[in-house]
Design a protein around this motif. Sequence first.
Motif, PDB file in Angstrom:
ATOM      1  N   PHE A   1       0.823  -1.206   0.000  1.00  0.00           N
ATOM      2  CA  PHE A   1       0.000   0.000   0.000  1.00  0.00           C
ATOM      3  C   PHE A   1       0.862   1.263   0.000  1.00  0.00           C
ATOM      4  N   PHE A   2       1.941   1.255   0.767  1.00  0.00           N
ATOM      5  CA  PHE A   2       2.793   2.444   0.830  1.00  0.00           C
ATOM      6  C   PHE A   2       3.336   2.805  -0.551  1.00  0.00           C
ATOM      7  N   LEU A   3       3.892   1.820  -1.249  1.00  0.00           N
ATOM      8  CA  LEU A   3       4.479   2.094  -2.560  1.00  0.00           C
ATOM      9  C   LEU A   3       3.416   2.435  -3.596  1.00  0.00           C
ATOM     10  N   GLU A   4       2.262   1.773  -3.542  1.00  0.00           N
ATOM     11  CA  GLU A   4       1.209   2.054  -4.524  1.00  0.00           C
ATOM     12  C   GLU A   4       0.642   3.455  -4.344  1.00  0.00           C
ATOM     13  N   PHE A   5       0.401   3.844  -3.114  1.00  0.00           N
ATOM     14  CA  PHE A   5      -0.119   5.190  -2.882  1.00  0.00           C
ATOM     15  C   PHE A   5       0.939   6.250  -3.177  1.00  0.00           C
ATOM     16  N   TRP A   6       2.217   5.888  -2.991  1.00  0.00           N
ATOM     17  CA  TRP A   6       3.255   6.844  -3.355  1.00  0.00           C
ATOM     18  C   TRP A   6       3.286   7.057  -4.870  1.00  0.00           C
ATOM     19  N   LYS A   7       3.074   6.006  -5.663  1.00  0.00           N
ATOM     20  CA  LYS A   7       3.021   6.159  -7.116  1.00  0.00           C
ATOM     21  C   LYS A   7       1.900   7.107  -7.529  1.00  0.00           C
ATOM     22  N   ARG A   8       0.751   6.985  -6.882  1.00  0.00           N
ATOM     23  CA  ARG A   8      -0.357   7.886  -7.190  1.00  0.00           C
ATOM     24  C   ARG A   8      -0.012   9.322  -6.826  1.00  0.00           C
ATOM     25  N   ARG A   9       0.592   9.495  -5.669  1.00  0.00           N
ATOM     26  CA  ARG A   9       0.988  10.844  -5.264  1.00  0.00           C
ATOM     27  C   ARG A   9       2.059  11.403  -6.198  1.00  0.00           C
ATOM     28  N   GLN A  10       2.972  10.569  -6.628  1.00  0.00           N
ATOM     29  CA  GLN A  10       4.013  11.009  -7.548  1.00  0.00           C
ATOM     30  C   GLN A  10       3.417  11.451  -8.875  1.00  0.00           C
TER      31      GLN A  10
ATOM     32  N   VAL B   1       4.819 -20.918   1.471  1.00  0.00           N
ATOM     33  CA  VAL B   1       3.400 -20.513   1.503  1.00  0.00           C
ATOM     34  C   VAL B   1       3.274 -19.028   1.813  1.00  0.00           C
ATOM     35  N   MET B   2       4.001 -18.543   2.807  1.00  0.00           N
ATOM     36  CA  MET B   2       3.896 -17.133   3.195  1.00  0.00           C
ATOM     37  C   MET B   2       4.349 -16.219   2.057  1.00  0.00           C
ATOM     38  N   GLU B   3       5.462 -16.565   1.406  1.00  0.00           N
ATOM     39  CA  GLU B   3       5.936 -15.745   0.289  1.00  0.00           C
ATOM     40  C   GLU B   3       4.909 -15.688  -0.833  1.00  0.00           C
ATOM     41  N   HIS B   4       4.388 -16.843  -1.213  1.00  0.00           N
ATOM     42  CA  HIS B   4       3.456 -16.864  -2.335  1.00  0.00           C
ATOM     43  C   HIS B   4       2.151 -16.143  -1.998  1.00  0.00           C
ATOM     44  N   VAL B   5       1.683 -16.293  -0.769  1.00  0.00           N
ATOM     45  CA  VAL B   5       0.447 -15.602  -0.381  1.00  0.00           C
ATOM     46  C   VAL B   5       0.644 -14.089  -0.417  1.00  0.00           C
ATOM     47  N   ILE B   6       1.727 -13.611   0.179  1.00  0.00           N
ATOM     48  CA  ILE B   6       1.953 -12.162   0.226  1.00  0.00           C
ATOM     49  C   ILE B   6       2.235 -11.609  -1.168  1.00  0.00           C
ATOM     50  N   TYR B   7       3.018 -12.327  -1.971  1.00  0.00           N
ATOM     51  CA  TYR B   7       3.279 -11.859  -3.335  1.00  0.00           C
ATOM     52  C   TYR B   7       1.998 -11.844  -4.169  1.00  0.00           C
ATOM     53  N   PHE B   8       1.134 -12.843  -3.958  1.00  0.00           N
ATOM     54  CA  PHE B   8      -0.131 -12.869  -4.691  1.00  0.00           C
ATOM     55  C   PHE B   8      -1.019 -11.684  -4.285  1.00  0.00           C
ATOM     56  N   VAL B   9      -1.103 -11.434  -2.976  1.00  0.00           N
ATOM     57  CA  VAL B   9      -1.889 -10.287  -2.510  1.00  0.00           C
ATOM     58  C   VAL B   9      -1.280  -8.985  -3.013  1.00  0.00           C
ATOM     59  N   LYS B  10       0.037  -8.916  -3.011  1.00  0.00           N
ATOM     60  CA  LYS B  10       0.718  -7.719  -3.521  1.00  0.00           C
ATOM     61  C   LYS B  10       0.394  -7.498  -4.999  1.00  0.00           C
ATOM     62  N   PHE B  11       0.396  -8.568  -5.786  1.00  0.00           N
ATOM     63  CA  PHE B  11       0.081  -8.449  -7.201  1.00  0.00           C
ATOM     64  C   PHE B  11      -1.365  -7.989  -7.401  1.00  0.00           C
ATOM     65  N   ILE B  12      -2.296  -8.556  -6.628  1.00  0.00           N
ATOM     66  CA  ILE B  12      -3.708  -8.174  -6.751  1.00  0.00           C
ATOM     67  C   ILE B  12      -3.901  -6.703  -6.390  1.00  0.00           C
ATOM     68  N   ILE B  13      -3.293  -6.285  -5.284  1.00  0.00           N
ATOM     69  CA  ILE B  13      -3.434  -4.886  -4.862  1.00  0.00           C
ATOM     70  C   ILE B  13      -2.800  -3.947  -5.878  1.00  0.00           C
ATOM     71  N   SER B  14      -1.639  -4.315  -6.405  1.00  0.00           N
ATOM     72  CA  SER B  14      -0.988  -3.478  -7.416  1.00  0.00           C
ATOM     73  C   SER B  14      -1.840  -3.368  -8.678  1.00  0.00           C
ATOM     74  N   TYR B  15      -2.558  -4.438  -9.005  1.00  0.00           N
ATOM     75  CA  TYR B  15      -3.429  -4.402 -10.183  1.00  0.00           C
ATOM     76  C   TYR B  15      -4.691  -3.578  -9.924  1.00  0.00           C
TER      77      TYR B  15
END
Length: 520
Positions: free
Chosen positions: A14-23, A455-469
Motif C-alpha cells: 500500500f505504501f508504494l502504490e499510494f506513493w506512485k499515485r501521489r508522484q 506458503v507465506m511468500e506466495h500468499v503475500i506476493y499474490f496479494v501484492k500483485f492483486i493490490i498493485s493491479y
Amino acid sequence: MVLLILSIIWIVTFFLEFWKRRQAELEYEWDTVEYLEQEEQVRPEYEARCTHVVMNEITQVRNILVIGDGYCYRHAILLIIASVVGIIVYRLSVFLVFSAKLSQHISGTEAIRKYLTPQTATSVTASLISFVVIMILNIIYEKVAILITDFELPRTQTEYENSLTTKMFLFQFVNYYSSCFYIAFFKGKFVGHPGSPVYWLGKYRNEECDPGGCLLELTTQLAIIVGGKAIWNNIQEVLLPLAKNLIGRYSAAARSEKVVPRWEHDYHLQPIGKLGLFYEYLEMVIQFGFVTLFVASFPLAPLLALINNMLEIRLDAWKLTTQFRRMVPQKAQDIGAWQPILQGIAILAVVTNAMIIAFTSDMIPRLVYYWSFSVPPYGSHSTHTMKGYINSTLSVFNISDFKNASKPFSPWFGNQTTCRQVYRDLRYPPGHQHQYEHNIYYWHVIAAKLAFIIVMEHVIYFVKFIISYVIPDVSEKTKSKVKREKYLTQKLLHENDLKGVKKNMGKIADKIIKGADSTF
C-alpha cells in the motif's frame, strides 16, 4: 501472526502504490509529465573532462562510456567483512570474560542478577560497538562512493545522482544490515554438538545463541541501531549547521563595524551542496529498510520511525529555513533510482520476515510439537498440548564422548555422567543406532519451516500483485486533468490553424474577386 502479515502487506504494497499515485499528481502539478532527459543541462565537470566523444544518433549529443572502479569496490567490501568479523570475535572473547567475572562484581538485588546476564551484557556492548563502527564506516563509504561516481563522469546531474544513489545504498545496505543478517540467519546455526563442535580455521569455535534463541539479541541490535541512528542524525543535522553559522557570524561581525543587511546575513548561511536532498532520501530509505526487513523481530520499529519522522519534519523545516541558503529548484520527473530501490527492499522484506519467523523464532517448532509430537505415534499425550515441549528440545550427551580438544575440566562435572540442560538440540541420545544425529523431530521442523516460507511468500506476493493491479498508478482525477489539458492544447492549435487558413483563404478570395472585376 495475522497482524504481522497485514503490517508487511501494508508496508510493502500500500505504501508504494499510494506513493506512485501521489508522484503522478506531483508530476502533473509541477509539469514534469513529459519531461525528457535531453532538456537537462550537461554537467560542467563532464564538458571539462570529456575527451572521448561518441555521437548519439538520436539526440545528436556527446556521450562517454561509463567505467567502474572495481578496486574501490573490493576494498570497501573487505572493510565491511572485517568489521563484522571483528564484532564476532569481540562477542566470543567478552562473553568468556563476563561469564567468569560478571556475577562476582554485581552486588545488587536478585532482579539485577536475573536480567544482567553475561549473554545480555555481551549483546548490548557488542551492539553499541557495532553502532559506533557503522557510523565511522559511513564516512569512509561516502567518500568511496563519491570517488567512484566522479571517476565514471556522468553526463547530467540526474545520471550522477542515480549512479551515486546506487553505490551509496549498496554500501549502506551492507554496513547497516550485515550484523542484523548475521544474528538472524547465521549465528548459532552451525555450532555442531558438545562432542563435535564447529571451529573456524580449526581453532576458533563458532558463536552460539542464547538458550532462548537469537530473537532477543536481534531485537536488541535493531533497537540500538535504529534508535541510535535517529538520535545521532537529528543531533548532527541541528548542531553542525548551527555551530558553523554561529562561528561564521561572530567572525564576520568582528571584521565589520557597520550594520550588515539581511541579504548578506543569508549569504553567509551554509550552502545546501550539489547533492541537495540526497542525504535526506538516503536516511529515509535506510529507515524504510529497518522497518520492513526486520519488522517480525522488532514490531516497534514502525512506531519509532513514525515518531522520528514527525520530529524530523520540524527539524528539517527549521534547518532549511534558518540555517541554509535558499535552494535553487531543479526539474525532475520522479525520485529517480530511489523508486526501484524501495521496490527491491519491499520484495526482499517478504523473504527476510518469513525466514525470521521460520528460523529465528520458535513458532514453527512449537506448532510442529503441538500438532504432531504431543500425541501418538510420536507423543504420549491423549490430546494436543504444549506439555513437554521444552523437554523435547533438549538432547542427551554422554560425557565420556567428549574429545580432548573440547573436553572441559573434570571438576566441573562431579559425578555426573550425562549432560542435558545446556545442550539444546534435536538429536538422538547416546546408545541409539544413529546417536548424535538429527532425529525425526528435527526433519519435521525443517520441512515445516520450508513449507511456511514458501506458503507465506506466495500468499503475500499474490496479494501484492492483486493490490498493485487494483490500485492504478495514476488516479482517475489526474488522468482526467491530463486529458483535459491535452484536449485544450489540441483545440487551441486547431483554432489557431483554422484562423490562419481563414485568413489565407480570405486573401485568396479577395485576389480572385479583384481579378474578376478587372477582367469585366
